[in-house]
Write an enzyme that holds these catalytic residues in place. Structure first.
Site, mmCIF file in Angstrom:
data_model
loop_
_atom_site.group_PDB
_atom_site.id
_atom_site.type_symbol
_atom_site.label_atom_id
_atom_site.label_comp_id
_atom_site.label_asym_id
_atom_site.label_seq_id
_atom_site.Cartn_x
_atom_site.Cartn_y
_atom_site.Cartn_z
ATOM 1 N N GLU A 1 0.925 -1.189 -0.064
ATOM 2 C CA GLU A 1 0.028 0.215 0.063
ATOM 3 C C GLU A 1 0.659 1.330 0.192
ATOM 4 O O GLU A 1 0.373 2.287 -0.510
ATOM 5 C CB GLU A 1 -0.925 0.066 1.200
ATOM 6 C CG GLU A 1 -2.300 -1.011 1.247
ATOM 7 C CD GLU A 1 -3.360 -0.853 0.049
ATOM 8 O OE1 GLU A 1 -3.236 0.346 -0.169
ATOM 9 O OE2 GLU A 1 -3.501 -1.519 -0.346
ATOM 10 N N SER B 1 -58.955 -11.317 8.319
ATOM 11 C CA SER B 1 -60.116 -10.415 8.762
ATOM 12 C C SER B 1 -59.641 -8.996 9.420
ATOM 13 O O SER B 1 -60.580 -7.890 9.473
ATOM 14 C CB SER B 1 -61.185 -11.069 9.236
ATOM 15 O OG SER B 1 -61.558 -12.193 8.580
#
Length: 819
Positions: free
Chosen positions: A102, A415
């Site tokens: 890196e 319901s």
């Protein structure tokens, strides 16, 4: 020869002039750019965020969650996994691997690497010329640390300049070890894994200090592209070449930079070529535990509140996903929730207890208790959610939140949806009233044409005949709901459903489904949304968005979020009150177990097809709540919806402790009127004379909706009392009676319970009884005597034995027989 050279000299001079012009132009552009660019760079640097070294180093500042009394609940388990470790615990090989791949000059530069920047520019220019994709990065480890903590991942010149400026300053304030340690604790390593410790756990199932050289090389390499080089993905298992080559690159770079010697390099490469790394990953995959280690004290509530805070932070501050994760992970936030610990714990206790449902639980193949259940309790006026319980029993973290997570767990409410999609819309639009009558019978011919091959039934397989809406809700009559929805229009029902917070967009076709809207047989919902929807009936028709927190404060004490109720009008206050009153009906039929103490309660049961899900959703004058019960893999239940009502009652009894038992007040704009239960129209005297008893009922109506017509269903007719057929000239006077009937102008395809009270259509066919004739009497002679002692005529006063010529012989009582 000289003449031939002259044009060439002219050409050279011309080229020289052109070169000078171009050179001067380029120089002018460079100088101009330098001056302008310098000003731009200065402006960008001035706008850079302040460099807070403490913010970079204090990664362990945890955001915390508190209940509604300010007591600690949980630490925030954000969608990022990180465990901070000191650099002393990180293998030197891993430190060197990151530096080598890196930022190879990390130990010598001052925060930025000019050589790398020039090299990156050169590489990028070549790629542009050759039309290759991808750009070469030039960020140092110091710059990457800033990007991971105080800056964003935005790709722009502004962010890059600020990054470089801050990197130089950071190098002046921190040592290289401090920078490297912070970097290795913030580096993203795949998915939600951040930092080398969690990266080591994720890829190798061991602590970071246990990694060998080969594993260190892999871990340092994966950060360049966590998707491409993640060895645990399906693609990498099929084709490991990308991550193997990347690991080789890291090892080569470590050797090149002198971080490892030739023997170490050769041994690691031999292991890599021999497939040791691949075998390690195969073992990890085989042993990978599914369970999330982030077990929370209040799992069902804490995770939803984090989701809501995350969304609200993004909306208010326009954060990206990565930015908001940084705030939640590193921000040291204090999140004050609406959870009432006593109500939360009692709700969990009630749902965990088999006695609540009258069942004996069993374990499924995943060792999860079945059947499952979930519940939500909410203050529908403030929107504050008091409790969320997403399941029964001790479950691993990250399990289905059956109360809240609509994306992953949703069930048809049966319901219990009808009040939201049928009855409230019908009353609110003044299409119907509580007293409106709909015939409970099979679908009409028109409906059968619209919905061929659809033959719905009522739960009890019975048809009652004429029923008003109040009774239809009480008895949960499917056919009445379907007919009303059809006549009103499914578009109206769907529009109201969405205003109530019920999402029909997951399966768009369901917006036009009569079964989905009329019976609640659709993709589904959950208690979180049903509790909020039912609260509308107690809140003057206003829907309040559920709130899970009151405020969010950052580590400096600044208030980032302060929750305020968001409300919208769904139905009128008058409709809301009438619906609330109508919803008290089921408590004397299918939801008898929902009652507790003197507290007023209203609500509705729900059962999906084949009894696979049972619900109760309801409210008191203070709180609303919803309870669902069912199997994770839907299966027929041995309980009914009244057991869900029983759980609801026990939950709400605790939640309503100490609250007033005064009922909700009726708003203005409502009137009471007496109507006929069989026609829904103004009652007449005949309605009171129905053979079943008076059919006059008094109900609430929106002003302007009281019917003005008189009942046309009750009629009076004269019938033969022996056969109930319409009387005519054949009917004996003594058999003629007047009765009150109800009218029905057609013959239903199925028997209706009120058929016996319907006006008969058959005429009396009683045959006339012949008039009896008396035989002629023989005139007496002077010599004949009546053995009975009479005078020779009809003896109406004679002896107890009678006369043989006295006409009809006496019966055993000395009386003529009846005719």
């Amino acid at each position: 020869m000289g003449e031939k050279k002259k044009p060439k000299n002219k050409k050279n001079r011309k080229a020289g002039r052109i070169f000078k012009v171009v050179a001067l132009t380029i120089l002018f552009i460079i100088l101009t750019a330098a001056v302008g660019g310098g000003g731009y760079v200065y402006a960008v640097i001035k706008s850079a965020p302040p460099l807070d070294v403490k913010e970079i180093l204090t990664l362990e500042q945890i955001s915390r969650i508190y209940d509604n009394k300010g007591e600690y609940m949980d630490d925030v388990p954000t969608e990022v996994k990180r465990h901070v470790v000191p650099i002393s615990k990180v293998p030197k090989n891993l430190q060197n691997a990151f530096i080598s791949i890196e930022d190879e000059r990390f130990e010598s530069h001052n925060g930025i690497d000019p050589r790398r920047i020039l090299g990156a520019i050169y590489t990028d220019v070549k790629k542009i010329i050759s039309k290759q994709s991808g750009m070469h990065g030039a960020s140092t480890i110091t710059q990457q640390l800033l990007k991971n903590t105080v800056l964003t991942n935005e790709v722009s010149a502004t962010r890059k300049i600020q990054e470089m400026y801050l990197a130089i300053n950071l190098e002046k304030q921190l040592s290289k070890d401090q920078i490297l340690e912070a970097y290795m604790n913030t580096i993203p390593l795949g998915g939600i894994t951040y930092g080398v410790e969690m990266g080591s756990q994720y890829y190798f199932n061991k602590d970071v200090d246990q990694l060998n050289l080969l594993e260190c090389a892999y871990l340092a390499g994966v950060t360049q592209s966590t998707d491409k080089y993640n060895a645990l993905t399906t693609n990498s298992q099929k084709n490991p070449t990308p991550y193997i080559n990347r690991t080789k690159t890291v090892l080569s770079k470590m050797k090149e930079t002198g971080k490892i010697n030739n023997d170490e390099y050769t041994a690691a490469m031999n292991d890599l070529n021999a497939g040791k790394l691949q075998k390690t990953f195969a073992d990890v995959i085989a042993l990978r535990k599914v369970e999330n280690p982030n077990k929370l004290n209040f799992e069902w509530f804490s995770r939803p509140v984090i989701n809501q805070v995350r969304d609200h932070l993004k909306n208010k501050y326009k954060y990206t996903n990565s930015e908001v994760e940084k705030v939640l992970l590193n921000g040291g936030l204090q999140i004050y929730t609406t959870m009432d610990k006593a109500i939360q714990e009692n709700t969990q206790k009630v749902l965990d207890d088999d006695k609540t449902f009258g069942i004996k639980s069993h374990l499924d193949k995943n060792k999860t208790i079945q059947p499952q259940a979930s519940a939500v309790v909410m203050d529908y006026k403030t929107g504050q959610v008091k409790a969320i319980v997403g399941g029964r029993g001790d479950q691993p973290p990250g399990s289905y939140n059956r109360a809240y997570d609509l994306k992953n767990f949703h069930r048809p409410p049966g319901s219990s949806l009808k009040p939201l999609t049928v009855y409230a819309p019908a009353i609110d639009t003044k299409f119907a009233t509580a007293g409106t009558v709909v015939e409970d019978s099979p679908l009409t011919d028109q409906m059968k044409k619209t919905y061929p091959n659809y033959e719905p039934n009522n739960d009890n397989k019975r048809f009652r005949g004429y029923v008003n809406l109040r009774e239809a809700i009480k008895y949960s009559i499917n056919l009445v709901a379907l007919k009303l929805e059809y006549e009103m229009g499914v578009k109206t029902g769907a529009a109201y459903a969405e205003k109530f917070g019920i999402d029909f967009n997951n399966v768009p076709d369901e917006k036009g489904s009569i079964a989905a809207l009329g019976l609640g047989e659709f993709w589904g919902t959950n208690p979180y949304y049903m509790a909020a929807a039912y609260g509308t009936f107690g809140n003057n028709g206003m829907y309040t968005e559920p709130l899970l927190y009151t405020k969010v404060v950052d580590k400096t004490g600044k208030v980032l979020l302060e929750a305020t109720p968001e409300q919208r009008k769904v139905i009128s206050p008058q409709t809301a009150f009438i619906m609330y009153d109508m919803l008290k009906g089921p408590l004397s039929y299918s939801a008898t177990k929902a009652k507790f103490g003197d507290m007023p309660v209203a609500g509705k049961t729900g059962t999906s097809s084949e009894n696979k899900n049972v619900w109760f959703s309801g409210l008191t004058p203070h709180l609303s709540a919803a309870v669902w019960v069912g199997e994770d893999i839907p299966a027929k239940l041995s309980i009914n919806s009244n057991q869900a009502a029983a759980a609801w009652s026990k939950i709400m009894k605790k939640a309503n402790e100490g609250l007033s038992t005064n009922d909700i007040e009726k708003p203005s704009g409502i009137v009471r009127a007496s109507v006929c239960a069989d026609s829904g129209l103004l009652a007449t005297d005949l309605c009171k004379k129905d053979p079943r008893g008076s059919r006059v009922v008094t109900d609430y109506f929106l002003e302007g909706t009281v019917p003005t017509s008189l009942c046309d269903v009750h009629v009076e007719a004269e019938v033969n009392s022996s056969n109930n057929k319409l009387a005519n000239e054949n009917t004996p006077a003594e058999l003629r009676v007047k009765k009150v009937f109800i009218k029905r102008n057609y013959k239903p395809s199925k028997a209706l319970e009120d058929d016996k009270y319907v006006l008969p259509t058959e005429q009396d066919d009683t045959k006339p009884v012949p008039v009896p004739t008396t035989p002629p009497t023989t005139p007496p002679t002077g010599n004949t005597t009546n053995p009975g002692g009479g005078n020779g005529g009809n003896n109406n006063t004679g002896n107890d034995t009678g006369n043989g010529n006295s006409g009809t012989p006496p019966n055993g009582n000395g009386e003529p027989p009846a005719t």
